[in-house]
Design a protein around this motif. Structure first.
Motif, short mmCIF file in Angstrom:
data_model
loop_
_atom_site.label_atom_id
_atom_site.label_comp_id
_atom_site.label_asym_id
_atom_site.label_seq_id
_atom_site.Cartn_x
_atom_site.Cartn_y
_atom_site.Cartn_z
N SER A 1 0.82 -1.21 0.00
CA SER A 1 0.00 0.00 0.00
C SER A 1 0.85 1.25 0.00
O SER A 1 1.94 1.27 0.56
CB SER A 1 -0.91 0.01 1.22
N PHE A 2 0.32 2.27 -0.63
CA PHE A 2 0.99 3.57 -0.72
C PHE A 2 0.07 4.60 -0.07
O PHE A 2 -1.00 4.87 -0.60
CB PHE A 2 1.29 3.91 -2.18
N TYR A 3 0.48 5.12 1.09
CA TYR A 3 -0.36 6.07 1.80
C TYR A 3 0.15 7.49 1.63
O TYR A 3 1.34 7.75 1.73
CB TYR A 3 -0.47 5.68 3.28
N GLU B 1 2.42 -9.58 -13.98
CA GLU B 1 3.71 -10.00 -13.40
C GLU B 1 3.55 -10.66 -12.03
O GLU B 1 4.24 -11.65 -11.73
CB GLU B 1 4.64 -8.78 -13.27
N THR B 2 2.66 -10.12 -11.19
CA THR B 2 2.56 -10.64 -9.81
C THR B 2 1.17 -11.16 -9.47
O THR B 2 0.97 -11.65 -8.36
CB THR B 2 2.92 -9.53 -8.79
N GLY B 3 0.21 -11.04 -10.37
CA GLY B 3 -1.15 -11.45 -10.04
C GLY B 3 -1.78 -10.55 -9.01
O GLY B 3 -2.48 -11.01 -8.11
N ALA B 4 -1.52 -9.25 -9.10
CA ALA B 4 -2.08 -8.28 -8.15
C ALA B 4 -3.14 -7.43 -8.84
O ALA B 4 -3.13 -7.29 -10.07
CB ALA B 4 -0.98 -7.37 -7.60
N ILE B 5 -4.05 -6.89 -8.05
CA ILE B 5 -4.99 -5.89 -8.58
C ILE B 5 -4.77 -4.59 -7.78
O ILE B 5 -4.28 -4.63 -6.65
CB ILE B 5 -6.46 -6.35 -8.50
N VAL B 6 -5.11 -3.47 -8.40
CA VAL B 6 -4.87 -2.17 -7.76
C VAL B 6 -6.18 -1.45 -7.54
O VAL B 6 -7.02 -1.37 -8.45
CB VAL B 6 -3.94 -1.29 -8.64
N ALA C 1 -15.49 5.52 -4.43
CA ALA C 1 -15.71 4.36 -5.29
C ALA C 1 -15.20 3.06 -4.66
O ALA C 1 -15.64 1.97 -5.03
CB ALA C 1 -15.01 4.57 -6.64
N ASN C 2 -14.28 3.17 -3.73
CA ASN C 2 -13.77 1.99 -3.04
C ASN C 2 -13.12 2.38 -1.71
O ASN C 2 -11.91 2.49 -1.62
CB ASN C 2 -12.76 1.25 -3.93
N PRO C 3 -13.96 2.55 -0.66
CA PRO C 3 -13.39 2.92 0.64
C PRO C 3 -12.32 1.92 1.07
O PRO C 3 -12.47 0.71 0.81
CB PRO C 3 -14.60 2.87 1.57
N GLY C 4 -11.25 2.39 1.72
CA GLY C 4 -10.13 1.53 2.10
C GLY C 4 -10.57 0.30 2.87
O GLY C 4 -10.04 -0.79 2.68
N ARG C 5 -11.58 0.47 3.73
CA ARG C 5 -11.99 -0.65 4.58
C ARG C 5 -12.70 -1.75 3.80
O ARG C 5 -12.78 -2.88 4.30
CB ARG C 5 -12.86 -0.15 5.73
N ASN C 6 -13.18 -1.45 2.58
CA ASN C 6 -13.85 -2.50 1.80
C ASN C 6 -12.88 -3.61 1.40
O ASN C 6 -13.28 -4.75 1.21
CB ASN C 6 -14.50 -1.90 0.55
N PRO D 1 -4.84 9.88 -5.01
CA PRO D 1 -5.70 9.38 -3.92
C PRO D 1 -4.98 9.28 -2.58
O PRO D 1 -3.75 9.27 -2.54
CB PRO D 1 -6.14 8.00 -4.42
N ARG D 2 -5.75 9.14 -1.51
CA ARG D 2 -5.17 8.98 -0.17
C ARG D 2 -4.39 7.67 -0.06
O ARG D 2 -3.34 7.62 0.56
CB ARG D 2 -6.29 8.99 0.88
N GLY D 3 -4.94 6.63 -0.67
CA GLY D 3 -4.27 5.34 -0.60
C GLY D 3 -4.33 4.60 -1.92
O GLY D 3 -5.36 4.63 -2.60
N ILE D 4 -3.22 3.98 -2.30
CA ILE D 4 -3.20 3.12 -3.48
C ILE D 4 -2.81 1.74 -2.98
O ILE D 4 -1.77 1.59 -2.33
CB ILE D 4 -2.16 3.62 -4.51
N GLN D 5 -3.68 0.75 -3.24
CA GLN D 5 -3.39 -0.58 -2.69
C GLN D 5 -3.25 -1.62 -3.79
O GLN D 5 -4.12 -1.78 -4.62
CB GLN D 5 -4.49 -0.98 -1.71
N PHE D 6 -2.10 -2.29 -3.76
CA PHE D 6 -1.89 -3.47 -4.60
C PHE D 6 -2.29 -4.66 -3.73
O PHE D 6 -1.74 -4.83 -2.64
CB PHE D 6 -0.42 -3.62 -4.99
N ILE D 7 -3.23 -5.46 -4.19
CA ILE D 7 -3.65 -6.63 -3.42
C ILE D 7 -3.32 -7.88 -4.20
O ILE D 7 -3.62 -7.99 -5.39
CB ILE D 7 -5.16 -6.56 -3.11
#
Lengths: 476, 243
Positions: free
Chosen positions: A272-274, B138-143, B149-154, B191-197
């Motif tokens: 994650s990038f915060y 490359e890693t099988g991740a989604i961003v 549109a997608n609160p962090g807690r979701n 955005p406030r947070g960018i998450q690779f999952i």
């Protein structure tokens, strides 16, 4: 955390007696290197990636003030409060004053070796705050009142049975079996979920700081750090200034090295990038965010001959590959960072005087340097620290004189060869009957474990080599 | 915000000033343009060797390797049907939480009998759905980006995390993913947070045994939306079985 590195030898001896723990360490020493090797070879040119990262690091270090300023400017623009602190006390009191400004009572922490280094929890607990570690391994050792034994898996020294008993004692949840790993994880999940939801302040570390965006990168598998970063109204990122990298792509390169070297995964479950506090478009996230940048002697290290140690990305590969670490475990090192990286960092972040045994906890086998994703020449740094130890007269005089004599002898090859040749003949004669020695003077600990083979005829290596050259025998 | 103590501010300022002075002492002075040129000359890292020649097959194979589950859906209608089936099989309900993403709002939910609650996930929600911005082969991740549109807690609170990703949003490498992120945030702002999952929440902290559902989702289900041949999924699964 109290520093006890100069009790290394006693602690190591005690650790070697604990069969059960030794067996778990042996498994770590076999399993994790296999996972790392498989991931590195599946990657392709992993060494090329290491070399690329080293170039990026050299560039960043050469312009650190530029990138640090760029990071600070971007982070402030995003609404963060950025604080520079010089030492552990300043970091701890900064965190405490932020918590007090919000009348916070409950603090949820993600894994942060930096706050282990500063002993943050102790201060916050003393001030009456309820501080909870949320990484499962950190949670277990916090409940047990212990310290981490590994920088990636802090509780790997504990057995399932020990953890089961700990949870039965600490969680008043009535009768239950709790005899599988899944059940233990499940119980921790439900206990900690409530704590996440109730926390007033979240504290996390950072795996990298990205100068171009003013963001911090957080790499976890459990998602606990992300819960700390998204649920509580206040977020504090505790990190050190040398985590800076110029671009997001550089953080990705680091992440590729880090995760493969630590667990063998291509990417952790969460990367994650915060950026900062909640924005207009956000419906969740912290309302206030702080980034605390700790120095704690790192600027000294940067100016010293040990500056490469700041390239360390805390993957734990050198621990998993170190015969000493696998033999004696993390606690014997007596501080936060164990293994080869810890044996370099502990004296540098404290003082050599307080930790001069650690650079000696090395067989110079070189496996750590072979796998270090940051290409840190760990055996060289350890050797240099041993040299410093000798210069600062921290070794007993008997050792120093012995080493001085040895060095003098090595600089006089003719004398050296005739002396060793003579010693070899004497040993050969004395050991002729049995073929081995059970005991030797000055080598009691060596022969305590095994017999020393008596040299056969032909003399020293140098003599045999010369004889073979004269015969024109095969080389190699 | 509490008014900071003047003494405290001075200490912090001098720590900062001392650090910068110390760093500059050791650095050769360079113009920002020079530094930028030197940085550009370093280029980027070589990505990992691709799991498959076909990018979408590689993506699916890596999602599976990350202990996720995958499904193909020809279009958004098929995706709704797939989600309905998944929810019924897992939870015997059609309850779902989804962010206020216009793409999610426009899906034919009624056809699948699914009635999503649009907003932020709460503790106790069984499943949340995200529409990913980017998928990384490359890693099988989604961003995902945090926001309405997608609160962090979701991504974190529900038992299961379901993710839709459009075929055309799958890119080859992590560098490509950042190129897309940069492009997509030009209009909307950073955005406030960018998450690779890349997988369900997991831990190996107890006796080095891997367990799913450490703190976050126990399962991670990725639905690739678009015209992907069924063989891609077969080949991706074979790679995993053979590994």
């Amino acid at each position: 955390m109290k520093l006890a590195s100069n009790e290394f030898l006693q602690a190591a001896s005690a650790a070697l007696q604990e069969q059960d723990k030794a067996q778990r360490r042996t498994i770590i020493g076999q399993f994790l290197p296999l996972a790392r090797d498989a991931a590195a070879s599946a990657y392709g040119d992993f060494d090329g990636l290491r070399a690329h990262m080293k170039r990026v690091r050299r560039h960043t270090t050469a312009h650190l003030s530029h990138y640090l300023e760029q990071f600070e400017e971007a982070a402030v623009q995003h609404g963060n409060q950025v604080h520079f602190v010089a030492n552990a006390e300043q970091l701890n009191s900064k965190v405490l004053s932020i918590c007090q400004a919000h009348s916070a009572r409950r603090v949820a922490k993600g894994k942060s070796m930096v706050t282990e280094e500063t002993g943050l929890n102790e201060l916050l607990l003393k001030a009456g705050l309820d501080v909870l570690e949320t990484d499962l391994g950190e949670y277990i050792i916090q409940q047990a009142g212990e310290t981490p034994s590994h920088i990636v898996g802090p509780a790997l020294h504990k057995s399932l049975a020990e953890i089961r008993q700990l949870f039965l004692d600490k969680h008043k949840l009535g009768d239950r079996d709790l005899d599988t790993v899944s059940e233990v994880v499940e119980e921790a999940r439900s206990v900690l979920r409530e704590k996440f939801l109730a926390a007033d302040v979240g504290i996390i570390g950072a795996n990298a700081l990205i100068a171009e965006h003013g963001t911090s990168m957080l790499v976890t598998n459990e998602g606990n750090g992300d819960l700390c970063a998204n649920l509580p109204p206040v977020l504090i990122v505790c990190t050190t200034f040398e985590r800076i990298l110029p671009r997001a792509e550089d953080a990705m390169a680091l992440q590729r090295l880090l995760v493969r070297s630590a667990t063998g995964q291509p990417q952790t479950c969460y990367t994650s990038f915060y950026t900062g506090p909640r924005r207009e478009d956000d419906v969740d996230g912290p309302l206030e965010t702080h980034i605390i940048l700790l120095d704690n002697k790192r600027s000294d290290i940067l100016a010293s001959d040990y500056s490469e140690m700041l390239d360390c990305i805390r993957c734990g590969a050198c621990l998993n590959h170190c015969p000493i670490y696998i033999g004696v475990g993390g606690h014997a090192y007596g501080w936060v960072y164990p293994g080869p990286m810890g044996s370099v960092l502990t004296p540098l972040l404290n003082s050599l005087e307080q930790a001069h045994q650690l650079p000696n906890a090395c067989t110079s086998c070189g496996r750590c340097a072979e796998v270090c994703p940051a290409n840190i020449p760990l055996p060289d740094l350890l050797r240099d620290l041993r040299q410093d130890e000798s210069v600062q007269q921290l070794k007993p005089a008997r050792w120093r004189n012995g080493l001085r004599l040895h060095a003098w002898l090595l600089r006089h090859p003719a004398l050296y060869q005739s002396l060793t040749g003579w010693a070899m003949s004497v040993l050969g004669l004395l050991g002729k009957r049995r073929g081995t020695f059970r005991r030797l003077p000055f080598a009691g600990s060596w022969t305590g474990q095994r017999d020393f083979p008596a040299p056969e005829g032909g003399g020293t290596f140098m003599r045999q080599y010369a004889a073979r050259r004269r015969r024109g025998g095969k080389r190699g | 915000m509490l008014r900071a103590d003047a003494g405290e501010v001075n200490v912090a300022e001098s720590v900062r000033a001392r650090l910068f002075a110390r760093l500059r002492e050791q650095e050769a002075s360079s113009e920002p343009e020079q530094i930028a040129r030197a940085l550009a000359a370093l280029g980027h890292a070589q990505p990992a060797r691709a799991a498959h020649a076909d990018m979408h097959t590689a993506f699916l194979a890596n999602v599976l390797a990350n202990k996720g589950t995958v499904e193909l859906a020809r279009d958004r209608g098929a995706a709704v049907q797939a989600i309905a089936r998944y929810l019924y099989q897992r939870f015997r309900t059609h309850k779902l939480v989804a962010g206020n993403d216009p793409r999610l709002a426009a899906m034919p939910w009624r056809d699948g009998g699914v009635l999503p609650r649009f907003g932020a996930a709460e503790n106790g929600d069984s499943a949340a759905l995200s529409y990913a911005r980017v998928g990384v082969a490359e890693t099988g991740a989604i961003v995902t980006f945090t926001g309405r549109a997608n609160p962090g807690r979701n991504n974190l609170l529900p038992e299961d995390h379901l993710v839709l990703i459009n075929r055309e949003d799958v890119v080859a490498t992590l560098e490509d993913a950042w190129a897309r992120i940069r492009r997509d945030t030009v209009a909307s702002g950073w955005p406030r947070g960018i998450q690779f999952i890349a997988g369900p929440s997991s831990t190996a902290d107890v006796e080095a045994q891997l367990v799913m559902g450490a703190h976050g989702p126990r399962r991670w289900h990725v639905i690739l939306v678009g015209d992907t041949p069924a063989e891609a999924l077969e080949q991706a699964s074979e790679g995993i079985a053979g590994a």
